[in-house]
Design an enzyme around this catalytic site. Sequence first.
Site, PDB file in Angstrom:
ATOM      1  N   SER A  33       1.187  -1.073   0.056  1.00 48.00           N
ATOM      2  CA  SER A  33       0.056   0.151  -0.014  1.00 48.00           C
ATOM      3  C   SER A  33       0.696   0.922  -0.125  1.00 48.00           C
ATOM      4  CB  SER A  33      -0.960   0.119   1.330  1.00 48.00           C
ATOM      5  OG  SER A  33      -0.569  -0.202   1.918  1.00 48.00           O
ATOM      6  N   GLY A  70      -2.045  -4.241   1.303  1.00 45.69           N
ATOM      7  CA  GLY A  70      -1.851  -5.255   1.558  1.00 45.69           C
ATOM      8  C   GLY A  70      -1.558  -6.551   1.058  1.00 45.69           C
ATOM      9  N   ASN A  99       3.284  -5.134   5.685  1.00 44.63           N
ATOM     10  CA  ASN A  99       2.579  -6.170   6.180  1.00 44.63           C
ATOM     11  C   ASN A  99       2.877  -7.588   6.723  1.00 44.63           C
ATOM     12  OD1 ASN A  99       0.132  -4.712   4.928  1.00 44.63           O
ATOM     13  ND2 ASN A  99       0.629  -4.980   3.495  1.00 44.63           N
ATOM     14  N   ASP A 180      -4.888   7.105   9.559  1.00 46.33           N
ATOM     15  CA  ASP A 180      -4.326   5.941  11.201  1.00 46.33           C
ATOM     16  C   ASP A 180      -3.326   6.348  10.701  1.00 46.33           C
ATOM     17  OD1 ASP A 180      -3.542   5.895   8.284  1.00 46.33           O
ATOM     18  OD2 ASP A 180      -4.059   4.192   7.285  1.00 46.33           O
ATOM     19  N   HIS A 183      -0.479   5.603   6.998  1.00 45.53           N
ATOM     20  CA  HIS A 183      -0.315   5.282   5.412  1.00 45.53           C
ATOM     21  C   HIS A 183      -0.009   7.415   5.067  1.00 45.53           C
ATOM     22  CE1 HIS A 183      -2.603   1.462   5.381  1.00 45.53           C
ATOM     23  NE2 HIS A 183      -1.964   1.370   3.978  1.00 45.53           N
TER      24      HIS A 183
END
Length: 207
Positions: A33, A70, A99, A180, A183
Amino acid sequence: MKNFLVKLGLILFVVVLIRPVSANVSLVVLGDSLSAGYGMSQKESWVGILQQRWQQTYPSITLVNASISGDTTQGALNRLNGVLETHQPDAVFIELGGNDGLRGFTPMAIKSNLLQIIERLQEQDIKVAVSQVRIPPNYGRRYSDMFADIFPDVTESTKTLLIPFFMEQIAVKPELMQNDGIHPNREAQDDIADIMEPHLLELLGKD
């Protein structure tokens, strides 16, 4: 003499036509991502920004974003053959592992996946660069340190280029992060493109 000059002219014309084609190179970004442009269009991602920039400055370079939000090292390994068949790259930049780390995968498994990806690329004489990746100390300092050590270990053993983790310059600036806290936001993408451009050009021998 006239025929000789005509033939020479034709040869030079053909060389001029062929030279730009032979100079063309393609670079695939194989990431998650952070490179896919999470929360925005691919055109707005740092890869998309470089794609647009290089159309003007380096038109012989084709930059392909094969990143998936992801994605893990195992996921990328599973889809690698398809990526290679579709894009036939001259070079690949690997930005993976975050991840895996956030899900607590073992460093041994992550390292094995990366080594297999690099081995397949090198079997096809594809240049490889790997991003250093770091994760928050959610699983303790020991795991975070073991995780961070994966990337220099892998690049040293495979003699590939290790590129510093671009998020280290971004995550320290809250105004460049999404809500979040993981990112980078749209405003950060130009900065990331600036950070990554010289490293990717080095990979392609264009520095």
